[in-house]
Design a protein around this motif. Structure first.
Motif, short mmCIF file in Angstrom:
data_model
loop_
_atom_site.label_atom_id
_atom_site.label_comp_id
_atom_site.label_asym_id
_atom_site.label_seq_id
_atom_site.Cartn_x
_atom_site.Cartn_y
_atom_site.Cartn_z
N VAL A 194 14.70 -33.61 62.93
CA VAL A 194 14.27 -34.87 63.47
C VAL A 194 12.94 -34.72 64.53
O VAL A 194 13.01 -33.43 65.24
CB VAL A 194 15.29 -35.55 64.49
N ALA A 250 20.07 -38.85 66.41
CA ALA A 250 19.80 -38.81 64.96
C ALA A 250 20.05 -37.49 64.45
O ALA A 250 20.50 -37.18 62.97
CB ALA A 250 18.29 -39.39 64.59
N ALA A 306 22.33 -40.07 59.10
CA ALA A 306 21.24 -40.58 59.72
C ALA A 306 20.15 -41.11 58.73
O ALA A 306 18.86 -40.80 58.96
CB ALA A 306 20.73 -39.90 60.85
N ALA A 329 17.29 -43.33 60.01
CA ALA A 329 16.43 -42.91 60.95
C ALA A 329 15.25 -42.51 60.04
O ALA A 329 15.09 -41.50 59.54
CB ALA A 329 16.83 -41.73 61.86
N HIS A 360 14.27 -38.89 60.32
CA HIS A 360 15.01 -38.04 59.72
C HIS A 360 14.69 -37.45 58.30
O HIS A 360 15.22 -37.77 57.55
CB HIS A 360 16.63 -38.22 59.57
#
Ligand code: SF4
Lengths: 182, 510
Positions: free
Chosen positions: A145, A163, A169, A172, A175
């Motif tokens: 991340v 995240a 995730a 996100a 990510h």
């Protein structure tokens, strides 16, 4: 001693529990839940300054103040990479810190997570790449991340940690595991 | 000859008030330095620049309420120049760094590189040769630490990665039992090519890089940059903006002092101090953000003025927050003062006597805790500081307790200054139109950051480019002093002593 106790009593508990509509609550409650379900225990973080200007460090320190109270959420900063689940890496990676970062990464037990912090950690920031700077963290170790900001506010750092520990995730945007290029 | 005679020969120097410029020949370099030293002056910075094919060595020295930018044009490219580390111990590392980056050599004994580890090839001069990409593999080099012999002496190596959230650096202790006989520092780990990178930026945007040299001193560095730039471009900035800049500088000092006071309590085993002070710091950062749009004031200072103006309700809330902080800090001070455990750990730890401080050139906050009263805001004041008349906070004991006391005093003084500024803020614009300085113009900014004087020397290139930019952090002066402060103390006291100085790594390594 009396004064100290009086001061503690007069300040009371300052850790924030803002109303449900507040973004920060959502993140914090969710974080605690995620840590419990994903790890079943506290999340251990090892911070590595790989060449930062020290601005990102100020916000990492802030996370530990009683208002954000990161420890209260079950997140702990540990002194050795061998005890860490997650590496929080700041700075463009300086050439002089590259070997140290690689050895910290190697010493962290699998499965390990890496959060690159700040514009510098994400892209190299204002420093970019040059004879002494390798630029983004992902140029040196795999990154799970990346949290932009210069420096990112404490709440953004919390979101980034969330995240990283969340297996689902995919939403996100940050990510996307980035592998260093050979 | 007396220093006044050198000043009589000097020219005006654009930039901070009180600065003059003086060109000297190779045979005069050491004599002017000796006269500065005899007059109890100090060496602040040392750097080199290259124009066409010739190299110039620059020094900034400070004496009383004046500063002198001394230049020595070398007769041949890459010729060596006389070393001055016998006069100013702080020159030793500055000369080594100058050789690492510009290839110009001082004739002094320590031949080891300082900022260059093995990661770029020997012979590559970052500030002279064309930019290159980083080499393909990371290399760990062998640095020659000074060995201490004798029975029972062993070495402890710490870093570059530390146990806590601290910047990277390496410390090599030679100890007997727990007692430190010698400490040798090695820095340069966060070197990221800042000075070379400056020369690739337009001069009107360089303040953004300056703001990121040392994140905890972003206001001091960006102000030093624009102070040099505006003088070079002959731009008069509105009075309101200089008052706003001073507000930012005092807020930065306040935030760092509050953070340090908490951390110092914690390092001495008083976690209560950390939670109290880190809460106060957070409240200040939030009030700062509400008033000026940024927690740490990054990029608030821009060429020509400030990025934003200050208005109510933010200004009123800031005033209220600062009033609360002054009262809360006074209260916490009595708790610190009466706490036996803290008194025991602080008093007599890491002592630097005024004599030693003067000899080694200790500067800034740590200098004032050892009787060195210099403060740019008082001695070479710019902007609103002559009107604000700040009080120099100093002590003579030179130990951790004194560095804590100076911080407590400066918190109160900064709170007072902030109230003065908020009460008397001039009206008008907060930003003026900027102009590009002419090629070849030079300027020097000098600002008292929370750690000490931050200097930035700037030289304009053609068509709005930067020819050379050299920033200097007061940590250069103070890092070598920690090596003395720790002698005879025990290893477990090092984190506390180190924290009481709280020096920069990134600001030093560049
Ligand atoms: S992202 Fe900003 S605050 Fe963080 S290290 Fe880079 S320049 Fe400093």
């Amino acid at each position: 001693m009396l004064k100290t106790l009086r001061q503690i009593a007069s300040i009371g508990i300052v850790t924030e529990a803002p109303p449900a509509a507040d973004d920060s609550l959502r993140v914090r409650a969710a974080l605690q839940e995620k840590i419990r379900t994903v790890l079943g225990r506290a999340l251990c973080i090892r911070h590595v300054d790989a060449g930062s200007c020290n601005g990102c460090e100020l916000e990492i320190h802030a996370l530990n103040n009683p208002i954000y109270n990161l420890e209260g959420l079950g997140v702990r900063f540990v002194a050795s990479p061998r005890h860490a689940d997650l590496l929080l890496v700041t700075g463009p990676v300086s050439r002089h810190m590259e070997a140290a970062l690689l050895s910290v990464y190697a010493a962290t037990p699998d499965p390990k997570l890496v959060v690159a912090l700040g514009d510098c950690g994400c892209t190299g920031g204002v420093f970019g790449e040059n004879y002494a700077s390798r630029g983004p963290v992902a140029n040196v170790i795999p990154v799970d991340v990346a949290v932009p900001g210069c420096p990112p506010a404490p709440i953004r750092i919390l979101e980034g940690i969330l995240a990283a520990v969340s297996p689902a995730a995919g939403t996100a945007a940050a990510h996307a595991r980035r592998e260093p290029q050979a | 000859m007396p220093l006044a005679a050198w000043f009589a020969r000097s020219q005006p120097q654009a930039g901070a008030p009180g600065l003059r410029a003086l060109g000297v020949g190779a045979e005069e370099w050491r004599s002017v330095m000796r006269d500065v030293q005899r007059a109890s002056g100090r060496l602040l910075a040392l750097w080199a620049s290259r124009d066409a094919q010739s190299d110039t060595v620059h020094a900034l020295v400070l004496a009383g309420s004046q500063g002198l930018h001394i230049t020595l044009a070398l007769r041949e490219p890459q010729a060596s120049y006389p070393g001055i580390e016998d006069l100013f111990p702080a020159a030793a590392r500055l000369q080594r760094a100058l050789r690492d980056l510009s290839g110009v050599d001082a004739v002094d004994p320590d031949r080891r590189p300082w900022l260059r580890h093995a990661c770029w090839p020997q012979g590559y001069r970052p500030l002279i040769d064309a930019p290159v990409p980083p080499p393909a593999t990371a290399v760990v080099d062998q640095y020659e630490f000074v060995r201490v012999g004798g029975e029972g002496v062993h070495e402890i190596a710490v870093g570059p990665v530390h146990a806590g959230t601290i910047e990277p650096g390496h410390f090599r202790f030679s100890v007997v039992g727990e007692k430190v006989l010698r400490l040798e520092e090695r820095l340069g780990y966060t070197h990221k090519g800042i000075e070379q990178h400056f020369a690739r930026l337009p001069i009107l945007t360089g303040h953004r890089l300056a703001a990121r040299i040392c994140g905890d001193s972003t206001v001091a560095y960006s102000w030093a940059y624009v102070q040099a730039l505006e003088a070079m471009a002959a731009v008069e900035v509105p009075r309101r903006s200089t008052w706003l800049r001073a507000l930012c500088l005092e807020l930065e000092r306040l935030a760092n002092h509050l953070g340090d006071l908490g951390a110092l309590g914690n390092d001495a085993g008083f976690a209560f101090g950390l939670s109290q002070f880190s809460r106060l710091k957070e409240l200040l950062l939030r009030a700062t953000q509400a008033a000026l749009g940024s927690r740490y004031l990054m990029d608030v200072i821009v060429p020509g003025g400030t990025h934003c103006d200050l208005a109510d309700p933010g200004a009123a809330q800031l005033a209220q927050c600062v009033r609360m902080l002054a009262a809360a800090t006074a209260q916490l001070r009595t708790i610190y003062d009466e706490h036996e455990g803290l008194r025991d750990r602080f008093a007599g730890a890491g002592t630097v006597t005024p004599d030693l401080a003067a000899r080694l050139g200790l500067i800034g906050l740590a200098g004032r805790a050892s009787g060195q009263r210099f403060d740019v805001r008082v001695d070479l004041p710019c902007g609103p500081y002559p009107d604000l008349a700040p009080v120099t906070c100093a002590r003579l004991e030179g130990d951790v307790a004194a560095r804590v006391a100076v911080r407590f005093d400066e918190v109160q003084e900064s709170c007072r200054l902030i109230h003065e500024i908020l009460a008397n803020l001039p009206g008008g614009m907060h930003r003026a139109a900027m102009a590009v300085p002419p090629a070849g113009a030079t300027g020097i900014g000098l600002i008292e950051g929370w750690r000490g004087p931050v200097m930035l020397a700037l030289q304009a290139g053609e068509a709005g480019a930067i020819h050379r930019c050299h920033p200097h952090d007061p940590s250069w002066q103070n890092w070598p002093v920690i090596e003395h402060a720790i002698i005879g103390n025990i290893v477990p006291d090092f984190p506390l002593i180190n924290k009481s100085f709280n020096l920069a790594y990134s600001g030093h390594d560049l």
